[in-house]
Motif scaffolding. Structure first.
Motif, PDB file in Angstrom:
ATOM      1  N   UNK A   1     -13.476  18.901   6.211  1.00  0.00           N
ATOM      2  CA  UNK A   1     -11.967  18.907   6.519  1.00  0.00           C
ATOM      3  C   UNK A   1     -11.498  18.529   7.572  1.00  0.00           C
ATOM      4  N   UNK A   2     -10.617  17.956   7.940  1.00  0.00           N
ATOM      5  CA  UNK A   2     -10.095  17.531   9.131  1.00  0.00           C
ATOM      6  C   UNK A   2      -8.509  18.054   9.299  1.00  0.00           C
ATOM      7  N   UNK A   3      -8.253  19.066  10.168  1.00  0.00           N
ATOM      8  CA  UNK A   3      -7.013  19.596  10.052  1.00  0.00           C
ATOM      9  C   UNK A   3      -6.291  20.467   9.354  1.00  0.00           C
ATOM     10  N   UNK A   4      -6.922  21.016   8.339  1.00  0.00           N
ATOM     11  CA  UNK A   4      -6.393  22.174   7.650  1.00  0.00           C
ATOM     12  C   UNK A   4      -6.055  21.784   6.113  1.00  0.00           C
ATOM     13  N   UNK A   5      -5.513  22.829   5.443  1.00  0.00           N
ATOM     14  CA  UNK A   5      -5.145  22.469   4.038  1.00  0.00           C
ATOM     15  C   UNK A   5      -6.183  21.876   3.238  1.00  0.00           C
ATOM     16  N   UNK A   6      -7.468  22.917   3.343  1.00  0.00           N
ATOM     17  CA  UNK A   6      -8.780  22.344   2.928  1.00  0.00           C
ATOM     18  C   UNK A   6      -8.865  22.698   1.317  1.00  0.00           C
ATOM     19  N   UNK A   7      -9.296  21.749   0.645  1.00  0.00           N
ATOM     20  CA  UNK A   7      -9.647  21.933  -0.973  1.00  0.00           C
ATOM     21  C   UNK A   7     -11.164  21.404  -1.336  1.00  0.00           C
ATOM     22  N   UNK A   8     -11.884  22.070  -2.089  1.00  0.00           N
ATOM     23  CA  UNK A   8     -12.957  21.479  -2.560  1.00  0.00           C
ATOM     24  C   UNK A   8     -13.172  21.906  -3.757  1.00  0.00           C
ATOM     25  N   UNK A   9     -12.950  21.335  -5.033  1.00  0.00           N
ATOM     26  CA  UNK A   9     -12.987  21.965  -6.372  1.00  0.00           C
ATOM     27  C   UNK A   9     -13.836  21.332  -7.441  1.00  0.00           C
ATOM     28  N   UNK A  10     -14.854  21.746  -7.811  1.00  0.00           N
ATOM     29  CA  UNK A  10     -15.872  20.871  -8.770  1.00  0.00           C
ATOM     30  C   UNK A  10     -15.742  21.489 -10.269  1.00  0.00           C
ATOM     31  N   UNK A  11     -15.351  20.669 -11.255  1.00  0.00           N
ATOM     32  CA  UNK A  11     -15.195  21.089 -12.603  1.00  0.00           C
ATOM     33  C   UNK A  11     -16.599  20.341 -13.215  1.00  0.00           C
ATOM     34  N   UNK A  12     -16.855  20.924 -14.206  1.00  0.00           N
ATOM     35  CA  UNK A  12     -18.026  20.307 -15.187  1.00  0.00           C
ATOM     36  C   UNK A  12     -17.410  20.087 -16.654  1.00  0.00           C
ATOM     37  N   UNK A  13     -17.927  19.173 -16.991  1.00  0.00           N
ATOM     38  CA  UNK A  13     -17.629  18.575 -18.515  1.00  0.00           C
ATOM     39  C   UNK A  13     -18.812  19.128 -19.273  1.00  0.00           C
ATOM     40  N   UNK A  14     -18.580  19.749 -20.339  1.00  0.00           N
ATOM     41  CA  UNK A  14     -19.881  20.114 -20.865  1.00  0.00           C
ATOM     42  C   UNK A  14     -20.161  18.998 -22.018  1.00  0.00           C
ATOM     43  N   UNK A  15     -21.335  18.631 -22.506  1.00  0.00           N
ATOM     44  CA  UNK A  15     -21.926  17.694 -23.220  1.00  0.00           C
ATOM     45  C   UNK A  15     -21.435  17.584 -24.431  1.00  0.00           C
ATOM     46  N   UNK A  16     -20.506  18.637 -25.136  1.00  0.00           N
ATOM     47  CA  UNK A  16     -19.894  18.600 -26.528  1.00  0.00           C
ATOM     48  C   UNK A  16     -18.597  17.599 -26.302  1.00  0.00           C
ATOM     49  N   UNK A  17     -18.294  17.282 -24.900  1.00  0.00           N
ATOM     50  CA  UNK A  17     -17.177  16.355 -24.704  1.00  0.00           C
ATOM     51  C   UNK A  17     -15.897  17.042 -24.895  1.00  0.00           C
ATOM     52  N   UNK A  18     -15.624  18.165 -25.083  1.00  0.00           N
ATOM     53  CA  UNK A  18     -14.265  18.790 -25.339  1.00  0.00           C
ATOM     54  C   UNK A  18     -13.986  19.823 -24.557  1.00  0.00           C
ATOM     55  N   UNK A  19     -15.096  20.437 -23.731  1.00  0.00           N
ATOM     56  CA  UNK A  19     -14.856  21.693 -22.946  1.00  0.00           C
ATOM     57  C   UNK A  19     -15.003  21.328 -21.490  1.00  0.00           C
ATOM     58  N   UNK A  20     -14.126  21.570 -20.727  1.00  0.00           N
ATOM     59  CA  UNK A  20     -14.441  21.663 -19.145  1.00  0.00           C
ATOM     60  C   UNK A  20     -14.386  22.961 -18.656  1.00  0.00           C
ATOM     61  N   UNK A  21     -14.986  23.230 -17.535  1.00  0.00           N
ATOM     62  CA  UNK A  21     -14.989  24.743 -16.649  1.00  0.00           C
ATOM     63  C   UNK A  21     -15.384  24.371 -15.310  1.00  0.00           C
ATOM     64  N   UNK A  22     -15.128  25.302 -14.693  1.00  0.00           N
ATOM     65  CA  UNK A  22     -15.784  25.400 -13.391  1.00  0.00           C
ATOM     66  C   UNK A  22     -17.193  25.344 -13.296  1.00  0.00           C
ATOM     67  N   UNK A  23     -17.503  24.323 -12.736  1.00  0.00           N
ATOM     68  CA  UNK A  23     -19.164  23.970 -12.714  1.00  0.00           C
ATOM     69  C   UNK A  23     -20.020  25.098 -12.133  1.00  0.00           C
ATOM     70  N   UNK A  24     -21.004  25.430 -12.952  1.00  0.00           N
ATOM     71  CA  UNK A  24     -22.086  26.378 -12.632  1.00  0.00           C
ATOM     72  C   UNK A  24     -23.152  25.780 -12.085  1.00  0.00           C
ATOM     73  N   UNK A  25     -23.684  26.079 -10.719  1.00  0.00           N
ATOM     74  CA  UNK A  25     -24.956  25.417 -10.093  1.00  0.00           C
ATOM     75  C   UNK A  25     -25.629  26.587 -10.095  1.00  0.00           C
ATOM     76  N   UNK A  26     -27.055  26.364 -10.038  1.00  0.00           N
ATOM     77  CA  UNK A  26     -28.048  27.399  -9.755  1.00  0.00           C
ATOM     78  C   UNK A  26     -29.037  26.704  -9.445  1.00  0.00           C
TER      79      UNK A  26
END
Length: 195
Positions: free
Chosen positions: A141-166
């Motif tokens: 981020x350069x200079x403020x107003x920062x955003x980083x948002x990662x969504x995941x699309x499930x393999x069923x092709x119909x559902x998206x969600x905030x991606x879960x990482x482990x």
């Protein structure tokens, strides 16, 4: 005896199961490229903030309902995230970001935007099912107003969600040493009883 050893090893792995490691590095100069961001990381003694998180979903402006960046970082900084993603669960990832970003999946480039920008939507970046796969992200981020948002699309092709990482972290040497001594003690005790 085998059950005890297998149980101990399973417990050790379970105790070391963590989510994604996120590091944030403050910068004293403007950033406009991946190379400059990598320089900030390389010159740092350590990260200014390190957290473990189930997701990468932060925004100073509350975009998409995201929470603020950890440690109060909100101006010029570099964020890295490392972990694992289950590609048998997810078929694609989508990134909303400002400014630049570089994402690698299994060591291969998944998405790169090497410039400053307003809030940008990467679109869906799809990938093959290779099971648990390493995931690395660099965002600046350069200079403020920062955003980083990662969504995941499930393999069923119909559902998206905030991606879960482990990720499974590497146990500390002291943990390994204590477990090894305990297992050797159990083995020695079993051997003595055999005689």
């Amino acid at each position: 005896m085998k059950r005890i050893i297998l149980g101990a090893l399973t417990l050790l792995l379970a105790l070391n199961a963590n989510a994604t490691l996120i590091n944030i590095y403050e910068s004293n100069s403007n950033l406009s490229s991946i190379a400059q961001s990598q320089s900030v990381i390389d010159s740092a003694i350590s990260a200014d903030t390190s957290i473990i998180s189930d997701n990468i979903f932060f925004s100073d402006w509350g975009h998409h309902g995201a929470s603020a960046f950890p440690g109060g970082h909100n101006n010029t900084f570099v964020l890295t995230a490392s972990g694992m993603i289950d590609t048998s669960l997810y078929s694609g990832l989508q990134f909303f970001h400002d400014d630049g970003i570089e994402v690698n999946l299994g060591g291969d480039s998944l998405y790169t935007y090497d410039s400053n920008t307003g809030l940008r939507n990467s679109g869906w970046k799809t990938f093959a099912d290779t099971g648990m796969t390493s995931f690395d992200l660099l965002f600046w981020e350069n200079g403020g107003a920062a955003s980083i948002l990662v969504y995941g699309q499930l393999r069923d092709g119909h559902t998206t969600e905030v991606a879960n990482f482990s990720a499974v972290s590497v146990p500390e040497p002291s943990t390994i040493a204590i477990l090894s001594i305990g297992l050797l003690g159990l083995a020695a005790r079993k051997t003595k009883k055999s005689f």
